[in-house]
Design an enzyme around this catalytic site. Structure first.
Site, mmCIF file in Angstrom:
data_model
loop_
_atom_site.group_PDB
_atom_site.id
_atom_site.type_symbol
_atom_site.label_atom_id
_atom_site.label_comp_id
_atom_site.label_asym_id
_atom_site.label_seq_id
_atom_site.Cartn_x
_atom_site.Cartn_y
_atom_site.Cartn_z
ATOM 1 N N HIS A 13 36.396 33.288 41.262
ATOM 2 C CA HIS A 13 35.928 31.901 41.332
ATOM 3 C C HIS A 13 34.637 31.764 42.139
ATOM 4 O O HIS A 13 34.395 30.731 42.766
ATOM 5 C CB HIS A 13 37.035 30.996 41.884
ATOM 6 C CG HIS A 13 37.504 31.362 43.273
ATOM 7 N ND1 HIS A 13 38.826 31.298 43.661
ATOM 8 C CD2 HIS A 13 36.820 31.775 44.371
ATOM 9 C CE1 HIS A 13 38.932 31.660 44.934
ATOM 10 N NE2 HIS A 13 37.723 31.942 45.389
ATOM 11 N N HIS A 60 39.046 26.483 50.358
ATOM 12 C CA HIS A 60 38.226 27.248 51.307
ATOM 13 C C HIS A 60 37.861 26.379 52.505
ATOM 14 O O HIS A 60 36.694 26.106 52.754
ATOM 15 C CB HIS A 60 36.967 27.778 50.624
ATOM 16 C CG HIS A 60 37.245 28.700 49.466
ATOM 17 N ND1 HIS A 60 37.675 28.262 48.228
ATOM 18 C CD2 HIS A 60 37.152 30.049 49.355
ATOM 19 C CE1 HIS A 60 37.831 29.297 47.419
ATOM 20 N NE2 HIS A 60 37.523 30.392 48.077
ATOM 21 N N HIS A 194 35.812 41.737 47.702
ATOM 22 C CA HIS A 194 34.630 41.170 48.359
ATOM 23 C C HIS A 194 34.878 40.917 49.835
ATOM 24 O O HIS A 194 35.993 40.654 50.256
ATOM 25 C CB HIS A 194 34.104 39.919 47.661
ATOM 26 C CG HIS A 194 34.958 38.682 47.614
ATOM 27 N ND1 HIS A 194 36.231 38.644 47.104
ATOM 28 C CD2 HIS A 194 34.680 37.402 47.986
ATOM 29 C CE1 HIS A 194 36.695 37.397 47.149
ATOM 30 N NE2 HIS A 194 35.778 36.621 47.692
ATOM 31 N N GLU A 241 42.267 37.453 48.505
ATOM 32 C CA GLU A 241 42.496 36.383 47.526
ATOM 33 C C GLU A 241 43.302 36.887 46.321
ATOM 34 O O GLU A 241 43.957 36.099 45.633
ATOM 35 C CB GLU A 241 41.165 35.802 47.030
ATOM 36 C CG GLU A 241 40.439 34.953 48.075
ATOM 37 C CD GLU A 241 39.148 34.318 47.548
ATOM 38 O OE1 GLU A 241 38.684 33.360 48.172
ATOM 39 O OE2 GLU A 241 38.584 34.776 46.526
HETATM 40 C C1 DHB Z 1 31.949 34.219 47.272
HETATM 41 C C2 DHB Z 1 33.178 34.498 46.671
HETATM 42 C C3 DHB Z 1 34.275 33.693 46.901
HETATM 43 O O1 DHB Z 1 35.516 33.914 46.377
HETATM 44 C C4 DHB Z 1 34.157 32.589 47.703
HETATM 45 O O2 DHB Z 1 35.242 31.804 47.852
HETATM 46 C C5 DHB Z 1 32.951 32.288 48.322
HETATM 47 C C6 DHB Z 1 31.843 33.113 48.088
HETATM 48 C C7 DHB Z 1 30.750 35.060 47.037
HETATM 49 O O3 DHB Z 1 30.871 36.170 46.509
HETATM 50 O O4 DHB Z 1 29.651 34.632 47.323
HETATM 51 FE FE FE Z 2 37.122 32.441 47.317
#
Ligand code: DHB
Ligand code: FE
Length: 284
Positions: A13, A60, A194, A241
């Site tokens: 997302h 978030h 990530h 996540e």
């Molecule tokens: C990013 C990815 C995410 O899942 C999020 O909630 C906020 C930022 C990103 O990769 O920039």
């Molecule tokens: Fe996220």
């Protein structure tokens, strides 16, 4: 006839994907391969638009500040405004809910010993709107009703993979006991590997992500045993996540004694912003 869960969808997302769509940048060389990869999913969705999506995602720190942190919540409202995450709300339609089905799920799932928090007012952030944009494009109204299921993966303690898989099974039983002929999908969003901050910012681990997809498809009960620390070490702090995908997976029929679901689409792409992007569609 009762309601039924016909399919589950899993997708990242990443907020920058929403920005790329909103600003008309999808044809730029950086973005084209990602959106090409979602084309089969969009086609599938057009042919399989359900009545309702149960959309599992994480807020978030948008609606839920540090004041109140529900572990598992369910939106029971008729409508959800698009959140302002600091640069104005995304120019996408408001989300129309399904209060009757949502209330039924809350009732049934709480009776099955899961303590869902009932949320009657909720502004939905990129965790919910970006998956809708990826799968539906830019319609003037979203093509179906949506029940938001926000999960806390932002502030410890967070739920285990096993708890998530179990919740998915409880949601399935809840849907199947709803006395109306509704086609329901369940989506899990977030991930894949990530990390947004600290010395490891930008971490991406493709072998981990691909193995996660393999196991999510074929061995979800094994995958549910993976401890949080493995996600954090291997997939980065925000890779956690991914545990939410187990909620959607738990709602598939094989976990109620049926056959393994059919893989309709699988796509993996690196990178989008700081993130490895995954998309999977499973049909019952
Ligand atoms: C990013 C990815 C995410 O899942 C999020 O909630 C906020 C930022 C990103 O990769 O920039
Ligand atoms: Fe996220």
């Amino acid at each position: 006839m009762s309601a039924r869960i016909s399919a589950s969808v899993y997708t990242s997302h990443v907020p920058a994907i929403g920005v790329a769509i909103d600003l008309g940048k999808t044809d730029e060389p950086y973005w084209r391969p990602l959106f090409d990869g979602y084309d089969p999913a969009k086609e599938w969705f057009t042919a399989h638009t359900p009545d309702v999506i149960i959309l599992v995602y994480n807020d978030h720190a948008t609606t839920f500040s540090l004041d109140i942190i529900p572990t598992f919540a369910i939106g029971t409202a008729a409508e959800y405004a698009v959140a302002d995450e600091g640069w104005g709300p995304r120019p996408v339609p408001d989300v129309v809910g399904h209060p009757e089905l949502a209330s039924h799920i809350a009732y049934s799932v709480i009776q099955q010993d899961f303590d869902l928090t009932i949320v009657n007012r909720l502004a939905v952030d990129h965790g919910l709107t970006v998956p809708l944009s990826l799968m539906c494009g830019q319609p003037s109204a979203w093509p179906c009703q949506v029940i938001p299921v926000p999960v806390n993966v932002v502030h410890y303690p967070i739920p285990s993979g096993q708890r998530c898989l179990d919740l998915g099974q409880a949601i399935r039983r809840a849907v199947e006991s709803y006395d109306d002929d509704l086609d329901v999908q369940i989506w899990g969003t977030g991930g894949m590997s990530h990390q947004l901050q600290g010395p490891r910012a930008g971490l991406i681990n493709s072998p981990f992500d691909q193995a996660f997809l393999d196991e999510l498809i074929a061995a979800p009960t094994e995958l549910a045993k993976k401890p949080h620390i493995d996600y954090i070490r291997e997939a980065g702090s925000e890779g956690i996540e991914l545990v939410m995908w187990l909620i959607a997976r738990g709602a598939m029929s094989d976990l109620a004694g049926g056959p393994l679901p059919t893989v309709r689409h699988r796509f993996y792409h690196v990178p989008a912003s700081n993130t490895a992007v995954g998309n999977l569609i499973l049909e019952n």
